[in-house]
Design an enzyme around this catalytic site. Structure first.
Site, PDB file in Angstrom:
ATOM      1  N   GLY A   1      -4.336  -8.292   4.700  1.00  0.00           N
ATOM      2  CA  GLY A   1      -5.094  -7.819   6.199  1.00  0.00           C
ATOM      3  C   GLY A   1      -4.285  -8.301   7.207  1.00  0.00           C
ATOM      4  O   GLY A   1      -3.000  -8.338   6.907  1.00  0.00           O
TER       5      GLY A   1
ATOM      6  N   GLU B   1     -10.416  -8.688  -6.652  1.00  0.00           N
ATOM      7  CA  GLU B   1     -10.937  -8.986  -5.343  1.00  0.00           C
ATOM      8  C   GLU B   1     -12.194  -8.622  -5.209  1.00  0.00           C
ATOM      9  O   GLU B   1     -13.044  -9.741  -4.816  1.00  0.00           O
ATOM     10  CB  GLU B   1     -10.063  -8.369  -4.200  1.00  0.00           C
TER      11      GLU B   1
ATOM     12  N   LYS C   1      -1.848  -2.568  -6.815  1.00  0.00           N
ATOM     13  CA  LYS C   1      -2.472  -2.909  -5.465  1.00  0.00           C
ATOM     14  C   LYS C   1      -4.006  -2.274  -5.897  1.00  0.00           C
ATOM     15  O   LYS C   1      -4.889  -3.354  -5.383  1.00  0.00           O
ATOM     16  CB  LYS C   1      -2.033  -1.966  -4.242  1.00  0.00           C
TER      17      LYS C   1
ATOM     18  N   SER D   1      -1.214  -6.349   0.650  1.00  0.00           N
ATOM     19  CA  SER D   1      -2.195  -6.984   0.951  1.00  0.00           C
ATOM     20  C   SER D   1      -2.132  -8.302   1.834  1.00  0.00           C
ATOM     21  O   SER D   1      -1.060  -8.953   1.892  1.00  0.00           O
ATOM     22  CB  SER D   1      -2.396  -7.428  -0.608  1.00  0.00           C
TER      23      SER D   1
ATOM     24  N   HIS E   1      -5.074  -5.274  -7.916  1.00  0.00           N
ATOM     25  CA  HIS E   1      -5.470  -6.220  -7.115  1.00  0.00           C
ATOM     26  C   HIS E   1      -7.129  -6.189  -6.394  1.00  0.00           C
ATOM     27  O   HIS E   1      -7.666  -7.261  -6.342  1.00  0.00           O
ATOM     28  CB  HIS E   1      -4.370  -6.544  -6.100  1.00  0.00           C
ATOM     29  N   ASN E   2      -7.183  -5.087  -5.994  1.00  0.00           N
ATOM     30  CA  ASN E   2      -8.717  -4.819  -5.183  1.00  0.00           C
ATOM     31  C   ASN E   2      -9.744  -4.853  -6.078  1.00  0.00           C
ATOM     32  O   ASN E   2     -10.730  -5.542  -5.731  1.00  0.00           O
ATOM     33  CB  ASN E   2      -8.278  -3.568  -4.483  1.00  0.00           C
TER      34      ASN E   2
END
Length: 480
Positions: A131, A192, A185, A129, A188-189
């Site tokens: 970008g 987000e 992950k 993560s 995490h998203n």
């Protein structure tokens, strides 16, 4: 000849940036891309003069790597990852390590681990993560799978990962067995998604009730970014909120952007997995629902002309107090969003016979690796880390003394803001969903007793009496 230390397959922006990051940190790299022109461009332009080699044929790429080979796949999730694995499989040997750094679904990762296990090829999923900027200068890295393989690549990952500003610790840790890395992950998203929706709702309130123009909004988010709300997403909100429109610099670009939000599926995966784990995640679900509602733009335009309801009214009262109330509501809602994410991780960590995935994660380590490099990096992740380090068995973040006090001191503002949104006809699904989560969690008795009675009436599903928990009873209701 010893060969290159690390191989990368896939040279789109994330792949090429993480390749440059690895090389910059002292590890010679080999790269391969299905379209050779991208490999040539990378070697001749981006990596010119660096310790990097590019290959047109995948067999040559594999043959030029140190043994055991360490290969990172950076291609689109799904079938492309499977296709690369099929190309690599006959070329690799037992002990070689293959990592998937894309946004793969964790169950796909577990399937691939099982598929390659008989060959002796080590496979693990690795969430990345941050970008394109994070990939180049330091992402948050979430690897999971074969522990021995992780230890073999750990020196490289710790070098290239972001470093937490408070203590310089690399934002990477072994997340757990099987598909744990990609599961972390995914969560995490999901967080987000929730964070972005909450910020959007704060913007909606400040603009359409508070009457703030974009310059004032920029100043407000800049101020918030200096305190407890300091985070990457607040930071970029401050940067985009008054960015001039290239076609008309007198107006803000953000106001010319169509209000239809895209998504790539990871938020939906999170909601589905939460349902499987029987973990409520209303803030994340509200964020996904809001994106889906945004997509039916034509229906909304038609509905706006025919459906009645209140319209936002200009604020009557203290603007400074209103702004502080929105800030407090955002902070409380954000705590609930992270509480839901951590509850998902705890549930996934349970043994399979208890409804979990048996990942063997070390929960206190996980918020630590989100402190820098990733999209949800935020100042209060330090507090979450402290909460789970002091009590690894914490049932919910809301039960931590520090977070309980944080919400207690702000919840009056939170309730005022949700009520104000309702009275002004402004949907606040993430704010109100977070508040409903908090209020439902803190009630010792819910109206579920009525639902159980209904279920037993129409389906003989049984119920438990309050004085005899664990003993299931059926009543012939229609005979009464």
């Amino acid at each position: 000849m010893s060969g290159q230390a690390f191989g990368i397959i896939g040279l789109e922006v994330m792949g090429r940036n993480i390749a440059l990051n690895i090389e910059r940190n002292g590890f010679p790299i080999a790269v391969y891309n299905r379209t050779y022109s991208k490999t040539e461009h990378f070697i001749n332009e981006l990596a010119k003069g660096k310790n990097a080699k590019g290959f047109e044929k995948i067999a040559d790429f594999v043959g030029n790597l140190e043994k055991p080979r360490r290969i990172l796949i950076m291609v689109k999730a799904g079938k492309p990852v499977d296709a690369v694995i099929e190309e690599l499989k006959p070329l690799l040997q037992p002990g070689d390590i293959v990592m998937d750094g894309g946004n793969s679904l964790f169950t796909d990762t577990e399937r691939r681990v099982a598929y390659l296990k008989p060959t002796g090829i080590k496979f693990f999923g690795m969430g990345v993560s941050g970008g394109e900027e994070g990939a180049l200068w330091g992402p948050s890295i979430m690897p999971g799978g074969d522990r021995e393989s992780y230890e073999h690549v750990r020196p490289i990952l710790e070098k290239i990962a972001a470093k937490a500003p408070s203590d310089g610790v690399p934002c990477v840790t072994y997340c757990g067995d099987g598909g744990a890395g990609h599961f972390v992950k995914m969560v995490h998203n999901g967080i987000e998604y929730g964070d972005m929706q909450l910020i959007a709702e704060a913007y909606d309130l400040l603009k359409n009730i508070g009457g703030l123009n974009n310059a004032q909004l920029k100043d407000t988010f800049a101020d918030w970014n200096t305190g407890e709300l300091q985070s990457f997403l607040i930071d970029i909100t401050e940067k985009v909120i008054n960015f001039p429109d290239p076609q008309n610099p007198k107006q803000a670009l953000v106001e010319q952007i169509r209000d239809v939000v895209g998504m790539k599926g990871t938020g939906t995966w999170t909601i589905k997995s939460a349902n499987d784990l029987i973990v409520p995640v209303p803030t994340m679900a509200a964020a996904v629902d809001s994106r889906e509602l945004s997509m039916i733009k034509d229906e909304r335009v038609a509905a706006a002309k025919s459906l009645g309801g209140p319209q936002p009214k200009p604020l009557v009262g203290d603007l400074k107090q209103f702004i502080n109330d929105v800030k407090d509501a955002l902070y409380c809602s954000k705590i609930c969003s992270y509480a839901q994410g951590m509850a998902m991780l705890a549930a996934a960590n349970k043994p399979k016979d208890k409804g979990g995935f048996d990942f063997h994660m070390t929960l206190p380590d996980l918020p630590m690796i989100w402190r820098a490099g990733c999209i949800i990096r935020a100042a209060f992740l330090e507090e979450i880390t402290k909460a789970f380090k002091s009590n690894p068995g914490l049932p919910n973040l809301l039960m931590d003394d520090n977070f309980r006090q944080m919400i207690n001191s702000r919840q009056d503002a939170w309730r005022r803001i949700v009520a104000m949104g309702i009275s002004n006809g402004i949907g606040l699904p993430a704010f109100s969903g977070s508040l409903a989560y908090y209020d439902t969690y803190r009630r010792a008795r819910l109206p579920g007793n009525l639902i159980q009675a209904q279920r037993d009436f129409f389906g003989a599903h049984t119920y438990e009496r309050t004085e005899k928990p664990g003993e299931f009873i059926h009543t012939e209701w229609s005979a009464k």
